[in-house]
Design a protein around this motif. Structure first.
Motif, mmCIF file in Angstrom:
data_model
loop_
_atom_site.group_PDB
_atom_site.id
_atom_site.type_symbol
_atom_site.label_atom_id
_atom_site.label_comp_id
_atom_site.label_asym_id
_atom_site.label_seq_id
_atom_site.Cartn_x
_atom_site.Cartn_y
_atom_site.Cartn_z
ATOM 1 N N LEU A 559 0.831 -1.207 0.000
ATOM 2 C CA LEU A 559 0.000 0.000 0.000
ATOM 3 C C LEU A 559 0.861 1.250 0.000
ATOM 4 C CD1 LEU A 559 -2.695 -0.975 2.651
ATOM 5 C CD2 LEU A 559 -3.037 -0.709 0.182
ATOM 6 N N GLY A 560 0.261 2.349 -0.366
ATOM 7 C CA GLY A 560 0.907 3.628 -0.154
ATOM 8 C C GLY A 560 2.208 3.820 -0.899
ATOM 9 N N ASN A 561 2.264 3.358 -2.141
ATOM 10 C CA ASN A 561 3.443 3.666 -2.930
ATOM 11 C C ASN A 561 3.065 4.492 -4.152
ATOM 12 O OD1 ASN A 561 2.067 1.747 -4.234
ATOM 13 N ND2 ASN A 561 3.710 0.230 -4.337
ATOM 14 N N GLY A 562 1.921 5.152 -4.062
ATOM 15 C CA GLY A 562 1.523 6.049 -5.136
ATOM 16 C C GLY A 562 0.998 5.342 -6.366
ATOM 17 N N ASP A 563 0.824 4.027 -6.302
ATOM 18 C CA ASP A 563 0.334 3.264 -7.434
ATOM 19 C C ASP A 563 -1.193 3.230 -7.369
ATOM 20 O OD1 ASP A 563 -0.570 1.160 -9.027
ATOM 21 O OD2 ASP A 563 1.230 -0.038 -8.685
ATOM 22 N N PRO A 564 -1.873 3.708 -8.434
ATOM 23 C CA PRO A 564 -3.337 3.751 -8.367
ATOM 24 C C PRO A 564 -3.977 2.382 -8.199
ATOM 25 C CG PRO A 564 -2.539 4.413 -10.546
ATOM 26 C CD PRO A 564 -1.344 4.264 -9.658
ATOM 27 N N ARG A 565 -3.243 1.323 -8.459
ATOM 28 C CA ARG A 565 -3.827 -0.005 -8.279
ATOM 29 C C ARG A 565 -3.374 -0.678 -6.990
ATOM 30 N NH1 ARG A 565 -6.202 -1.812 -13.058
ATOM 31 N NH2 ARG A 565 -5.606 -0.561 -14.860
ATOM 32 N N ALA A 566 -2.723 0.080 -6.117
ATOM 33 C CA ALA A 566 -2.154 -0.540 -4.908
ATOM 34 C C ALA A 566 -3.231 -1.200 -4.055
ATOM 35 C CB ALA A 566 -1.394 0.499 -4.093
ATOM 36 N N ALA A 567 -4.354 -0.526 -3.865
ATOM 37 C CA ALA A 567 -5.401 -1.068 -2.999
ATOM 38 C C ALA A 567 -5.955 -2.354 -3.598
ATOM 39 C CB ALA A 567 -6.515 -0.041 -2.815
ATOM 40 N N GLU A 568 -6.262 -2.315 -4.895
ATOM 41 C CA GLU A 568 -6.811 -3.504 -5.554
ATOM 42 C C GLU A 568 -5.853 -4.673 -5.447
ATOM 43 O OE1 GLU A 568 -7.633 -3.042 -9.738
ATOM 44 O OE2 GLU A 568 -8.175 -5.158 -9.975
ATOM 45 N N ARG A 569 -4.590 -4.399 -5.747
ATOM 46 C CA ARG A 569 -3.632 -5.489 -5.754
ATOM 47 C C ARG A 569 -3.421 -6.076 -4.360
ATOM 48 N NH1 ARG A 569 1.094 -3.814 -9.398
ATOM 49 N NH2 ARG A 569 -0.400 -3.739 -11.096
ATOM 50 N N THR A 570 -3.372 -5.190 -3.363
ATOM 51 C CA THR A 570 -3.180 -5.672 -1.994
ATOM 52 C C THR A 570 -4.369 -6.528 -1.570
ATOM 53 O OG1 THR A 570 -1.865 -3.738 -1.473
ATOM 54 C CG2 THR A 570 -2.786 -4.933 0.387
ATOM 55 N N PHE A 571 -5.570 -6.045 -1.882
ATOM 56 C CA PHE A 571 -6.761 -6.812 -1.525
ATOM 57 C C PHE A 571 -6.726 -8.194 -2.175
ATOM 58 C CE2 PHE A 571 -11.044 -8.280 -2.436
ATOM 59 C CZ PHE A 571 -11.559 -8.329 -1.151
ATOM 60 N N VAL A 717 -0.196 1.197 -23.038
ATOM 61 C CA VAL A 717 -1.620 1.505 -22.961
ATOM 62 C C VAL A 717 -2.218 0.621 -21.867
ATOM 63 C CG1 VAL A 717 -3.810 1.494 -24.238
ATOM 64 C CG2 VAL A 717 -1.666 2.102 -25.398
ATOM 65 N N ASP A 718 -3.081 1.167 -21.033
ATOM 66 C CA ASP A 718 -3.610 0.456 -19.853
ATOM 67 C C ASP A 718 -2.476 -0.018 -18.952
ATOM 68 O OD1 ASP A 718 -6.076 0.710 -21.098
ATOM 69 O OD2 ASP A 718 -6.076 -1.340 -21.874
ATOM 70 N N PRO A 719 -1.636 0.901 -18.473
ATOM 71 C CA PRO A 719 -0.498 0.452 -17.657
ATOM 72 C C PRO A 719 -0.978 -0.210 -16.365
ATOM 73 C CG PRO A 719 -0.755 2.834 -17.482
ATOM 74 C CD PRO A 719 -1.712 2.372 -18.541
ATOM 75 N N MET A 720 -0.254 -1.226 -15.960
ATOM 76 C CA MET A 720 -0.553 -1.893 -14.690
ATOM 77 C C MET A 720 0.496 -1.541 -13.652
ATOM 78 S SD MET A 720 -3.256 -3.583 -15.255
ATOM 79 C CE MET A 720 -3.413 -4.819 -13.973
ATOM 80 N N SER A 721 1.693 -1.204 -14.097
ATOM 81 C CA SER A 721 2.718 -0.891 -13.112
ATOM 82 C C SER A 721 3.152 0.552 -13.316
ATOM 83 C CB SER A 721 3.887 -1.865 -13.237
ATOM 84 O OG SER A 721 4.841 -1.351 -14.127
ATOM 85 N N PHE A 722 3.488 1.178 -12.225
ATOM 86 C CA PHE A 722 3.751 2.616 -12.257
ATOM 87 C C PHE A 722 5.101 2.966 -11.666
ATOM 88 C CE2 PHE A 722 -0.683 2.029 -12.733
ATOM 89 C CZ PHE A 722 -1.098 3.045 -13.573
ATOM 90 N N PHE A 723 6.033 2.016 -11.657
ATOM 91 C CA PHE A 723 7.316 2.331 -11.012
ATOM 92 C C PHE A 723 8.203 3.146 -11.925
ATOM 93 C CE2 PHE A 723 8.659 -1.402 -13.338
ATOM 94 C CZ PHE A 723 9.970 -1.124 -13.673
#
Ligand code: ADP
Ligand code: ZN
Length: 723
Positions: A559-571, A717-723
């Motif tokens: 969580l909390g790494n600025g990735d918009p999918r962090a919550a979804e992925r953690t869940f 397009v449709d990025p999944m990772s944001f590092f």
């Protein structure tokens, strides 16, 4: 008569086709696989179209098609698919075609040669020769290898006997890659809920045509058994089936289950197939000799003769996104392939992606629900451990409460799993004297301490060094301290806490081979270990009957790494991992060690309230216009020189076509600003859902200056990772 000209797409990084003349005696049609000269070399390409009006000025300069390959042509549906994927992802058509042509070395199959004894007597006899003749005395044919092995001699001895005529060679037939599966081999007794779901899927397959079903069932509800009924129906109807898996290396269990249900193992497709097997599989798929293929995402581009169903297992899994070369999402492209070729697609998950969940809610996908675990087993009870008040002593990572619970499970001779998604011993090595942190020379990252290997390793570029004995900054000796935990450090702590427990660490960097990993997973399933300590390698799909406790060592990690999918992925990840517990016996329990038990993700997990998570997440995405309510693309500019990368990023922004529907953010330094010595800048492009973002990007990038030197532009397009 005028010479015919065809346009051929070649597997290089280009969108356009090349024109070639067709030699008079050659019959060619679109889809045919051909060898053509390209520059100084020869390459394999595919006839994409007839060219009825070739440019007369170029005509005489055109080269001839060299040869037509003896393989089935690529069907129109696969060619349309290649065009579609290229158009959507902006990967060049040639690069997408290349994925469809990854057939390894075709050409005549090397024959398997067997040997048998004849009446000829050897010119001279040696003990080795005697052993070979004795081994073959029964008159049966053996392959040369088998003969050599049985007699414990080298291949040379066998060949020598063949040369003298003592042994005769016989051509052995190739073993088939897959025998015919029996759709009625062993049908399970279904529960009522399973029966309803299986019927619905069977009907979908029976009716055919393009549909997408979301098979949404809690972990342990029997999704695999249920979608096998759809596969069985597709087999009965004589069509091919593709089952996609996020990580084929981990699916030994799946192959066995398939064999249990259908009597034979399916064919496999993944990047680690040996080249010969690859070539045979590619060809057998094209010739309709393989009824079922289980594969990693690249199996989507195989030239199926008659594909009638795709199942995407664990459809939410991030491993479906390919992040290098062509950036595509295999789940989304499976749906595209189904819509082009007009057949059903089944997406299965216990924690659907937010995209698929929204599609099901809006009725674009049909939801098929399995609300309960099979056989009355319960979902695990989830208990939080508040690390702010109940945490372990300094330098330790397993809280007293978790340790006690593990102890009890071990005393009952059940199994426990401790999950930490971090490889190695410690993520950071720090000098206690001066505070110096050991960094990667090529990347913007710290080196991770790997004690088993006795090296410090960069997880971004693979750079590694032995642990330093003195601090390069203050020259203190023996001053380095490991900060934070990885699975190897947990192992040490667990060995202290639970002496006598048989502990296995499972982490991708410790995997020697797929076979070894498969054997280890079997060992766990059969109870030869008491405690498993693992990274996300253990999260997926395994069925460990005696596992009743899962402890999440650091639930906040993703969580909390600025990735918009962090919550979804953690869940998804934590739900999957805790779902390993209590799949058969009794009631499983999951412990979440967290510093923020009030976080919506933690709350949903603790309450077992999946709906609450989706509700919250969907509202948030809708409000902010994030996918699936808006579209995103990311452009990553990288170069050895920081200013060159940033300058190119700025140039791109200045050239972005004005459109009030599109927002271009950046360039901003990427969260990991340097990887492998390359400086990285990121642009994020946002548009509404109904907008053709790929078209916008194409127009934009066509006007951008060519990237020169080591400057690189990646489009995602449709990025999944944001590092
Ligand atoms: P999921 O994929 O939903 O987590 P699985 O398909 O792996 O669930 O099923 C969980 C376990 O329950 C497996 O061991 C499976 O063989 C078993 N199972 C599910 N349904 C049945 C059934 N109808 N009869 C016998 N065993 C079943
Ligand atoms: Zn590095």
């Amino acid at each position: 008569m005028a010479t015919r000209v065809v346009d051929v797409l070649v597997p290089v990084a280009l969108d356009q086709t090349y024109s070639y003349r067709v030699p008079a005696e050659m019959e060619l049609a679109p889809g045919d696989v051909v060898a053509v000269p390209l520059g100084a070399r020869d390459c394999v390409g595919v006839v994409w179209a007839d060219n009825p009006n070739p440019n007369p000025r170029l005509h005489n300069r055109l080269k001839d098609v060299d040869a037509k390959l003896e393989v089935p042509p690529l069907k129109p549906e696969l060619r349309s698919f290649v065009d579609w994927v290229s158009n959507y992802t902006l990967a060049s058509r040639g690069m997408v075609l290349r994925m469809a042509l990854r057939m390894g070395d075709l050409g005549p199959m090397r024959e398997r040669v067997g040997v048998r004894v004849t009446d000829v007597k050897p010119q001279r006899m040696t003990p080795a020769r005697q052993r070979v003749i004795a081994a073959l005395a029964d008159g049966f044919v053996r392959s040369k290898n088998e003969a050599a092995q049985e007699a414990a001699v080298s291949a040379g001895v066998v060949n020598g006997l063949v040369d003298e005529g003592v042994l005769a060679t016989v051509v052995l037939p190739l073993e088939p890659l897959m025998r015919a599966p029996d759709p009625d081999f062993r049908k399970p007794e279904f529960s009522l809920a399973q029966l309803a779901a299986a019927d619905a899927l069977r009907t979908t397959v029976d009716q055919g045509g393009y549909t997408v079903s979301l098979l949404d069932g809690v972990t342990g509800s029997g999704k695999t058994e249920v979608y096998f009924e759809a596969v069985a129906e597709n087999i009965r109807r004589g069509h091919q089936t593709l089952v996609l898996m996020p990580e084929i290396a981990l699916t030994a269990g799946f192959l066995d289950r398939f064999a249990h249900r259908f009597g034979v193992r399916p064919a496999e497709w993944h990047s680690q197939l040996p080249p010969r097997r690859r070539a045979r599989t590619w060809e057998a798929v094209a010739k309709n000799e393989l009824p079922v293929v289980v594969g990693a995402r690249s199996a989507l581009f195989l030239p199926y003769a008659d594909l009638g169903l795709i199942v995407v297992d664990e459809e939410h899994d991030a491993a479906y996104k390919q992040e290098d070369g062509a950036h595509y999402h295999a789940r989304d492209m499976a749906v595209v392939r189904g819509s082009i070729a007009k057949f059903p697609v089944i997406l299965a998950s216990a924690t659907p992606s937010v995209e698929s969940e929204v599609n099901a809610r809006k009725g674009r996908y049909r939801r098929i629900h399995l609300p309960e675990r099979f056989g009355g087993a319960h979902l695990p009870h989830i208990e939080p451990i508040d690390m702010r008040t109940e945490g372990p002593p300094r330098g330790r990572f397993i809280s007293p409460k978790l340790a006690e619970a593990v102890q009890i499970v071990l005393e009952k001779r059940e199994q426990a799993l401790l999950f930490l998604n971090r490889r190695g011993f410690a993520p950071l090595t720090l000098c206690r004297a001066c505070g110096f942190r050991v960094q990667c020379p090529n990347c913007d990252s710290w080196l991770v301490d790997h004690r088993f290997k006795r090296r410090l390793v960069c997880h971004h570029c693979g750079y590694s060094v032995p642990p330093p004995t003195e601090c390069p900054k203050c020259h203190a000796t023996d001053s380095f301290a490991a900060v934070g935990p990885g699975v190897e450090r947990l192992h040490q702590e667990a060995a202290d806490l639970f002496p006598g427990a048989r502990i296995l660490v499972l982490s991708s960097d410790l995997v020697e081979s797929i076979e070894r990993l498969r054997a280890e997973l079997d060992d766990v399933a059969e109870g030869r270990f008491d405690l498993v300590i693992g990274t996300q390698l253990v999260a997926k799909g395994h069925h460990f009957p005696r596992l009743n406790l899962v402890g999440i060592v650091d639930a906040d990690l993703g969580l909390g790494n600025g990735d918009p999918r962090a919550a979804e992925r953690t869940f998804q990840l934590l739900h999957q991992v805790t779902g390993r517990a209590g799949r058969e016996e009794g009631r499983g329990v999951g412990y979440l060690q967290t510093h923020q038990p009030e976080h919506p993700v933690m709350r949903a997990l603790i309450m077992g309230d999946r709906e609450a998570f989706y509700q919250n997440e969907i509202e948030q995405r809708e409000r902010t216009g994030y996918p699936p309510f808006g579209r995103l693309a990311s452009l990553i500019v990288s170069a050895g020189d920081k200013h060159a990368a940033e300058a190119y990023g700025r140039t791109l922004v200045s050239l972005a076509p004005k459109d009030e529907q599109v927002r271009v953010l950046g360039p901003a330094e990427a969260p990991i600003a340097v990887v492998r010595g390359r400086h990285r800048y990121r642009l994020l492009v946002k548009s509404p859902r109904a907008y053709d973002l790929s078209g916008y990007l194409r127009d934009w990038l066509a006007a951008a200056p060519k990237t020169k030197g080591n400057l690189q532009l990646e489009v995602d397009v449709d990025p999944m990772s944001f590092f």
